[in-house]
Design a protein around this motif. Structure first.
Motif, PDB file in Angstrom:
ATOM      1  N   ARG A 307      -1.284  91.183  91.316  1.00  0.00           N
ATOM      2  CA  ARG A 307      -0.872  92.184  91.960  1.00  0.00           C
ATOM      3  C   ARG A 307       0.483  92.170  92.508  1.00  0.00           C
ATOM      4  NH1 ARG A 307      -6.170  93.420  95.937  1.00  0.00           N
ATOM      5  NH2 ARG A 307      -7.593  93.913  93.954  1.00  0.00           N
ATOM      6  N   LEU A 308       1.412  91.167  92.515  1.00  0.00           N
ATOM      7  CA  LEU A 308       2.700  91.158  92.956  1.00  0.00           C
ATOM      8  C   LEU A 308       3.377  91.467  91.736  1.00  0.00           C
ATOM      9  CD1 LEU A 308       4.946  90.109  94.786  1.00  0.00           C
ATOM     10  CD2 LEU A 308       4.474  88.000  94.347  1.00  0.00           C
ATOM     11  N   ASP A 309       3.082  91.320  90.595  1.00  0.00           N
ATOM     12  CA  ASP A 309       3.735  91.542  89.319  1.00  0.00           C
ATOM     13  C   ASP A 309       3.738  93.050  89.292  1.00  0.00           C
ATOM     14  OD1 ASP A 309       4.347  89.031  88.496  1.00  0.00           O
ATOM     15  OD2 ASP A 309       2.619  88.661  87.228  1.00  0.00           O
ATOM     16  N   GLN A 310       2.596  93.830  89.480  1.00  0.00           N
ATOM     17  CA  GLN A 310       2.479  95.066  89.701  1.00  0.00           C
ATOM     18  C   GLN A 310       3.326  95.778  90.586  1.00  0.00           C
ATOM     19  OE1 GLN A 310      -1.619  96.606  89.702  1.00  0.00           O
ATOM     20  NE2 GLN A 310      -2.493  94.568  88.316  1.00  0.00           N
ATOM     21  N   ALA A 311       3.363  95.128  92.063  1.00  0.00           N
ATOM     22  CA  ALA A 311       4.130  95.690  92.857  1.00  0.00           C
ATOM     23  C   ALA A 311       5.411  95.615  92.501  1.00  0.00           C
ATOM     24  CB  ALA A 311       4.113  94.883  94.253  1.00  0.00           C
ATOM     25  N   LEU A 312       5.967  94.543  91.937  1.00  0.00           N
ATOM     26  CA  LEU A 312       7.531  94.525  91.702  1.00  0.00           C
ATOM     27  C   LEU A 312       7.956  95.368  90.695  1.00  0.00           C
ATOM     28  CD1 LEU A 312       7.749  90.541  91.723  1.00  0.00           C
ATOM     29  CD2 LEU A 312       8.729  92.194  93.363  1.00  0.00           C
ATOM     30  N   ALA A 313       7.027  95.809  89.637  1.00  0.00           N
ATOM     31  CA  ALA A 313       7.114  96.661  88.564  1.00  0.00           C
ATOM     32  C   ALA A 313       7.332  98.152  89.085  1.00  0.00           C
ATOM     33  CB  ALA A 313       6.073  96.636  87.483  1.00  0.00           C
ATOM     34  N   LEU A 314       6.404  98.464  89.780  1.00  0.00           N
ATOM     35  CA  LEU A 314       6.565  99.797  90.799  1.00  0.00           C
ATOM     36  C   LEU A 314       7.850  99.716  91.532  1.00  0.00           C
ATOM     37  CD1 LEU A 314       2.742 100.093  91.798  1.00  0.00           C
ATOM     38  CD2 LEU A 314       4.057 101.424  90.075  1.00  0.00           C
TER      39      LEU A 314
END
Length: 727
Positions: A307-314
């Protein structure tokens, strides 16, 4: 048989009208043989006594006889039939021929070479004009291949039926003109239809679950319209419960192209569907196990990272901040060690519940392991919003917790880091939040710290300090100082406390307050404690041999050391190796370990008491000790913490009178339990006088001397404690 004379012998007896007449004309015989040989079957004619009077070539070939050898043989004998067939089918054959004029059967025929073949036998009777039996005609046809093919076909059908039964698979055929439905035996079983009734399509539909009938009818109608095969899964209601069936079918058209027939298969897939559902549930459970913490139900480390990866991508696409909080529970180890792991687990569950309740539903809360939690704030977060989230978490953890019937408090150390303000990568973001959390814990805990670049310098220094300490344990950088313990009434030195020190070649002498907490945290305190124990016992034994005054050696023991299964063995080994009597050794432990009376540390203390080793409670008055435990575990002494002594005897105002009252109460409590008291941190004469007045037996502190090297102690004793001075 072919050599009979065409002329009658005048001397021969007259022919018996009941016997089969012989064909005497050679030409007629040859003609008859040619005709019979064209039949393609073995043909033999026997007289009334069942003796063969004629046989064609095929009959001889079948039985591996020469034609000449067949003359006068009885066709009913064992030359032609096996014993098994003679007792049954042949007798029936003969009876039927006599009663009806003809009999038929299939039997095993014997050949002269010992082999057998399966024969279809027809036996006809020959009668004269008066109706009297005069002979028999035997026709034999070799049907071995047909019987073997039939047997193979039946075997295949049986195997097919067995396979269908195992697979719960049946076949069906539906005549669309007559509505006749033909089902295999297995399909009758699957659909639970009566085997003695001729089923119809409508009867079949009544077996289909009402909720599935429309889907079956739609599949059939579509197949008729398109002439394409169809598949459909439906439920059937039987007397044994509900079953799941998967059917396939094809449409067969007539000469005009109109649907005339449908045929296909239907399989009971109930077990497969149940297994499939179970597998889906198991996979879902595995996915849950892979992404959820099993104790708290929170997101685990793997899912948090995703989820942190997704948040950083967004964040990169929308130029939004990403905030992460690292939460570490303060004093959790004390709770876990004191109240037990079960209570510790309950605390973690309650902590998780409170953190989730303090945050938004869009925030992700994860348990990383042990007492470490992490929070990923949803959406874009400013430093102010991240700080507000940390404050709400601290506020949620402020109310007391309850475990093992005891009310206690835990706080949290929280580190906050933001991307991209504080870092440029995911790894740096997590590292900086961790560094900030350690900064909060180092500042006393129960607080949060926002990451600052200077913190990484401190974190790197801490890592380097840990590396240096590990090398110190393996090298010669550790040494001991000894702080004398004095009888307050007589001034006599009765023992010393061993204090570990660290002399680093680069750093110089490192303060205990710097490296002891680090040693506790990294478990290096275990090998350090073992080294201290051995060297202190060795020095105590040497002094007892060299000095007139026998000194008791006091050694501090960490709760982590007590938790080691071989700690008692380490004590025994140190005493035996150095020759120090057990009663000359005193181990000082913190009072918090006495709370969990069923814990392994308590069992270890009991074993040490049985050895004769003295036990003292260190820093008394600052922890959670159970008063009953002080007596139960035969503790010898309590050491009053220096924080209680610091204000003692400095004046007469109410605050200091309150300190004096607290010290007096602690001493009276210890005496009531039959324990001696030792006051730590004594620095001036008024404290000695006050403690004497309160009845405290022993003391130690800079009032007499700073901690001494082993080489300095004998001189100090002989010279009458020259370093004694006011502090």
């Amino acid at each position: 048989m072919h050599s009979a004379s065409p002329e009658r012998d005048p001397d021969a007896p007259a022919a018996d009208p009941r016997r089969l007449p012989r064909i005497t004309d050679l030409g007629q015989l040859r003609l008859l043989s040619r005709i019979v040989d064209q039949v393609g079957e073995g043909v033999a004619v026997a007289d009334n006594d069942a003796r063969i009077v004629y046989a064609n070539a095929e009959f001889a070939r079948m039985h591996r006889f020469d034609l000449a050898d067949l003359q006068a043989r009885r066709f009913m004998g064992s030359d032609f039939y096996t014993d098994e067939d003679w007792a049954g089918p042949v007798q029936t054959l003969m009876r039927d021929a006599l009663q009806t004029g003809i009999g038929r059967c299939e039997v095993s025929r014997r050949r002269t070479d010992g082999t057998t073949f399966t024969a279809a036998v027809t036996l006809s009777t020959l009668r004269d004009d008066a109706g009297d039996l005069v002979g028999r005609v035997l026709c034999v046809r070799d049907v071995t291949e047909r019987c073997e093919a039939l047997a193979q076909l039946l075997s295949n059908e049986r195997r097919l039926a067995d396979a269908q039964a195992i697979a719960r698979l049946g076949s069906w055929e539906w005549d669309l003109v007559t509505d006749k439905l033909s089902l295999s035996e297995q399909l009758f079983i699957i659909l639970d239809l009566p085997c003695d009734e001729e089923p119809t399509y409508q009867a079949f539909l009544l077996r289909v679950h009402p909720d599935d009938r429309s889907s079956v009818q739609e599949a059939v109608s579509a197949a008729m319209a398109t002439r394409e095969p169809f598949e459909v899964t439906y439920r059937v209601t039987t007397g044994h419960g509900e079953r799941i069936v998967h059917a396939r079918g094809d449409v067969v058209a007539d000469a005009d192209g109109a649907p005339a027939l449908m045929r296909g298969t239907a399989q009971d897939v109930t077990e497969a569907k149940v297994a499939e559902a179970s597998l889906r549930e198991a996979n879902a459970r595995l996915a849950e196990l892979a992404t959820r913490d099993q104790l708290t139900g929170l997101t685990n480390r793997a899912l948090f990272s995703d989820r942190l990866d997704q948040a950083l991508a967004l964040g990169r696409r929308g130029r939004r901040n990403v905030a992460v909080l690292f939460v570490d529970i303060d004093r959790f180890k004390t709770v876990n060690d004191s109240l037990g792991h079960h209570c510790g687990d309950e605390v973690l569950v309650e902590v998780a519940r409170r953190i989730v309740g303090a945050l938004r539903s869009s925030d992700t809360v994860a348990r990383l392991g042990g007492d470490e939690f992490a929070v990923l704030l949803g959406g874009s977060s400013t430093p102010e919003e991240a700080a507000g989230a940390a404050e709400r978490v601290l506020l949620a953890l402020r109310p007391p917790f309850l475990g093992a019937g005891i009310e206690f408090f835990v706080g949290a150390s929280i580190g906050v880091a933001l991307w991209p303000e504080d870092c440029s990568s995911k790894e740096q973001l997590l590292q900086h939040a961790d560094v900030a959390m350690y900064r909060a814990k180092g500042a006393g805990g129960n607080r949060f710290e926002m990451f600052q670049p200077a913190m990484t310098v401190a974190a790197h220094e801490r890592l380097k300090l840990e590396a240096d300490l590990r090398r110190a344990v393996d090298g010669d950088e550790l040494f001991l100082r000894y702080h004398p313990q004095v009888n307050l009434a007589t001034g006599q030195v009765i023992g010393v406390e061993a204090l570990v020190r660290w002399a680093n070649p680069v750093r110089g002498e490192v303060l205990p307050s710097t490296f002891i907490p680090l040693a506790e945290e990294t478990a290096l305190i275990v090998p350090i404690g073992r080294w201290v124990l051995t060297h202190a016992c060795r020095q105590a034994a040497r002094w007892r041999a060299e000095l007139d005054t026998p000194l008791c050696m006091a050694v501090n023991v960490s709760p982590l050391q007590l938790a080691q299964p071989d700690f008692v063995s380490d004590v025994i080994e140190a005493l035996e190796e150095t020759g120090l009597p057990a009663d000359a050794l005193e181990l000082e432990v913190t009072e918090s370990i006495l709370i969990d009376e069923a814990g392994s540390a308590i069992q270890t203390l009991r074993a040490l008491r049985q050895l004769g080793v003295g036990l003292a409670i260190d820093d008394f008055g600052t922890g959670y000790s159970s008063l009953a435990s002080l007596r139960r575990f035969l503790v010898d002494r309590v050491k009053l913490d220096m924080s209680l002594i610091a204000e003692l005897g400095k004046g007469d105002d109410s605050a200091r009178e309150g300190s004096g009252a607290l010290v007096a109460a602690a001493i009276n409590l210890a005496h009531a339990l039959g324990l001696e008291t030792v006051a730590e941190g004594i620095s001036h004469t008024r404290q000695v006088e006050t403690l004497n007045r309160f009845g405290c037996e022993q003391g130690q502190g800079f009032y007499w001397t700073e901690p001494l090297l082993a080489s300095e102690l004998p001189t100090w004793l002989v010279q009458g404690r020259p370093d004694r001075r006011e502090r």
